[in-house]
Design an enzyme around this catalytic site. Sequence first.
Site, PDB file in Angstrom:
ATOM      1  N   HIS A  58       0.811  -1.220   0.000  1.00 44.56           N
ATOM      2  CA  HIS A  58       0.000   0.000   0.000  1.00 44.56           C
ATOM      3  C   HIS A  58       0.832   1.251   0.000  1.00 44.56           C
ATOM      4  O   HIS A  58       0.558   2.210  -0.719  1.00 44.56           O
ATOM      5  CB  HIS A  58      -0.863   0.037   1.253  1.00 44.56           C
ATOM      6  CG  HIS A  58      -2.180  -0.550   1.009  1.00 44.56           C
ATOM      7  ND1 HIS A  58      -2.986  -0.091   0.009  1.00 44.56           N
ATOM      8  CD2 HIS A  58      -2.823  -1.566   1.591  1.00 44.56           C
ATOM      9  CE1 HIS A  58      -4.066  -0.811   0.019  1.00 44.56           C
ATOM     10  NE2 HIS A  58      -4.008  -1.722   0.956  1.00 44.56           N
ATOM     11  N   ARG A 108      -6.518  -9.202 -14.066  1.00 41.54           N
ATOM     12  CA  ARG A 108      -6.464 -10.392 -13.200  1.00 41.54           C
ATOM     13  C   ARG A 108      -7.839 -10.517 -12.555  1.00 41.54           C
ATOM     14  O   ARG A 108      -8.258  -9.602 -11.837  1.00 41.54           O
ATOM     15  CB  ARG A 108      -5.376 -10.231 -12.128  1.00 41.54           C
ATOM     16  CG  ARG A 108      -3.951 -10.264 -12.672  1.00 41.54           C
ATOM     17  CD  ARG A 108      -2.941 -10.195 -11.517  1.00 41.54           C
ATOM     18  NE  ARG A 108      -1.603 -10.573 -11.938  1.00 41.54           N
ATOM     19  CZ  ARG A 108      -0.618  -9.706 -12.168  1.00 41.54           C
ATOM     20  NH1 ARG A 108      -0.828  -8.418 -12.031  1.00 41.54           N
ATOM     21  NH2 ARG A 108       0.577 -10.141 -12.539  1.00 41.54           N
ATOM     22  N   GLU A 110       3.578 -18.753 -20.388  1.00 43.25           N
ATOM     23  CA  GLU A 110       4.277 -18.667 -19.103  1.00 43.25           C
ATOM     24  C   GLU A 110       4.828 -20.024 -18.659  1.00 43.25           C
ATOM     25  O   GLU A 110       5.373 -20.149 -17.567  1.00 43.25           O
ATOM     26  CB  GLU A 110       3.387 -18.033 -18.021  1.00 43.25           C
ATOM     27  CG  GLU A 110       2.002 -18.611 -17.912  1.00 43.25           C
ATOM     28  CD  GLU A 110       1.098 -17.845 -16.932  1.00 43.25           C
ATOM     29  OE1 GLU A 110       1.584 -17.011 -16.168  1.00 43.25           O
ATOM     30  OE2 GLU A 110      -0.119 -18.124 -16.949  1.00 43.25           O
ATOM     31  N   ASN A 139       6.759 -13.542 -15.312  1.00 38.73           N
ATOM     32  CA  ASN A 139       6.888 -13.875 -13.877  1.00 38.73           C
ATOM     33  C   ASN A 139       6.923 -15.389 -13.699  1.00 38.73           C
ATOM     34  O   ASN A 139       7.779 -15.928 -12.996  1.00 38.73           O
ATOM     35  CB  ASN A 139       5.723 -13.301 -13.070  1.00 38.73           C
ATOM     36  CG  ASN A 139       5.541 -11.812 -13.306  1.00 38.73           C
ATOM     37  OD1 ASN A 139       6.444 -11.166 -13.819  1.00 38.73           O
ATOM     38  ND2 ASN A 139       4.393 -11.290 -12.951  1.00 38.73           N
ATOM     39  N   CYS A 147       2.895  -9.320 -20.341  1.00 43.07           N
ATOM     40  CA  CYS A 147       2.263  -8.722 -19.157  1.00 43.07           C
ATOM     41  C   CYS A 147       2.991  -9.086 -17.873  1.00 43.07           C
ATOM     42  O   CYS A 147       2.545  -8.753 -16.784  1.00 43.07           O
ATOM     43  CB  CYS A 147       0.792  -9.109 -19.075  1.00 43.07           C
ATOM     44  SG  CYS A 147       0.545 -10.888 -18.983  1.00 43.07           S
TER      45      CYS A 147
END
Length: 570
Positions: free
Chosen positions: A189, A296, A431, A454, A502
């Site tokens: 945050h 997502r 991926e 990722n 992405c």
Amino acid sequence: MMKGIGVSQGISIGRAFIIQKKEVTLTGVLLNDQAEMRIEIERFNKAVGNSLREIESIKNNSSSLSDDDKAILETQIELLSDPEIKDGVIEKIESEQKNANDALLEVITGFVQIFENMDNEYMCARATDIKDIGNRILKNLNGSNTSNKQVYGPNTIIIAEDLSPSDTITLDIKLVTGFATQVGSRTSHAAIIARAKGIPAVVGCGSGLISIKNNDLVILDAIKGELYINPDDNLLNEYTIKREAYIKYADTLKTLKDVPATTTDGMQVTLTANISGVEDLADVFDNGGEGVGLLRTEMLFMNRDSFPAEDEQFEFYKKVALQAKGKPVIVRTIDIGGDKNLPYFDLPVEQNPFLGYRAIRICLDRKDLFSTQLKAILRASVFGDLKIMFPMISNIQEIRSAKSILAEAKAKLLQENISFNAAIKVGIMIEVPSAAITADLLAKEVDFFSIGTNDLCQYTLAVDRMNEKITHLYDPFNPGVLRLLSFVIEQGQKNDIHVGMCGEMASDPLATLLLTGMGLKEFSMSAAAIPTIKNIIINNSEIKAKQVYKNVMEMDSSESVLAYLKEIAG
Ligand code: PEP
Ligand code: MG
């Protein structure tokens, strides 16, 4: 000098102000009888009610709240009203005779652990929300003053272990010129708010930060992720000049919002954003994003006690489609499993969850869930430019099966007389290494690829992306990974399908020219990163990018690749 992660770019120079957190610990005191339990439950309910009123009051009475601030407060209101936390605490009071303080601490710690262990930075960061509301209820339970108004002067650099959402929302940005925290990541945050407010910030600096004292002179270099405490005059002068130069650079970035992402010799790329919900869209367009390269959808399935029904999902996708105002949005079908668990979905305990029952594998097994999501996306497709993307594809059969379930969903909608975009584009994430290596075959089945670096990186290198002990081995510039990327993009071009990326690599400025040279057509990233990447694209040529690509592919180690890319970045 201390090092951390620069999460909101910029340089600031100011005086340290330390925010210290009071530790709340378990008391271990057990309740004696029903009467004491009733009192504790009443005390707890009152504390929740007071906490809810406080947050509502911050939300309704502060004129300076940004959209991000409001979204955080709304999430907290939702969490406070969530029966899972409340029921969990009451259950502990009733069945384990815990006092309210201990019951709450245990429930909050349990939830925080679940969220922190999720294989998704965004979801990990939600743990902070839960901690924050837990602290607020605790303060109310113990009757202490909840006002955390801090007194500091201009040019203040806040130093803290972590900044809770309430801390960040109440920061006076006229006085605070930066902050550094011991913990945190790019999506915590504190980082999100720092970017939204445009305050330079370095997080994850480690425990060394406790040696800083109030009023120490601090240079915060959020570009490099460095912190200098009580610097000498030479360093101070050097940084005063650097700060001026950065302010000029940041002003230039702001002017790029409506400039197309085109190289000096006319190669056009598309810069889009990764989002998790409709509340992220304003930021995308403010930063000049041209659409959404990855929605997502997991958020829609979390924080609840059953799967969302088709109508509820439809409303969610429709809202995103409408608010994207005709810009393309790639909706990724649900990517749960691994360690992204849903409390109401009985996933098996597995030896290797990342190699197990997850994402498309669950969807093909649980056709009912998959079909509901697909129907909801299809129904929303008439309200904007939605595309469908399947995650974790590892072979051609999975694509064919997923497409056949999509065809059935379309047939059902036709039967029900509900309109949808029959020509909706369908793509897959690349991926898994087997998908990358067979990109030539898979390209014949779909309209587009989006490379998820990722996961591709973790599976190619056999390096768990969540394991802190081996982060040094997690390396997107490894020649093995680069060859896969190059092959996927080349096969996309040969088969005339769109290829985007992405994964986080799309937002790494060091990778921009290399990927452009490979022919990558779309870079999707966090909205805040878009201007920096655009600035690189518009100031370089395709010819140079191709040369960079050629040079890099001749190198045998990521050390040489990185040294070269850093050198040309200047
Ligand atoms: C990826 O794997 O690169 C990706 C974008 O998906 P996620 O981070 O959600 O696994
Ligand atoms: Mg992934």
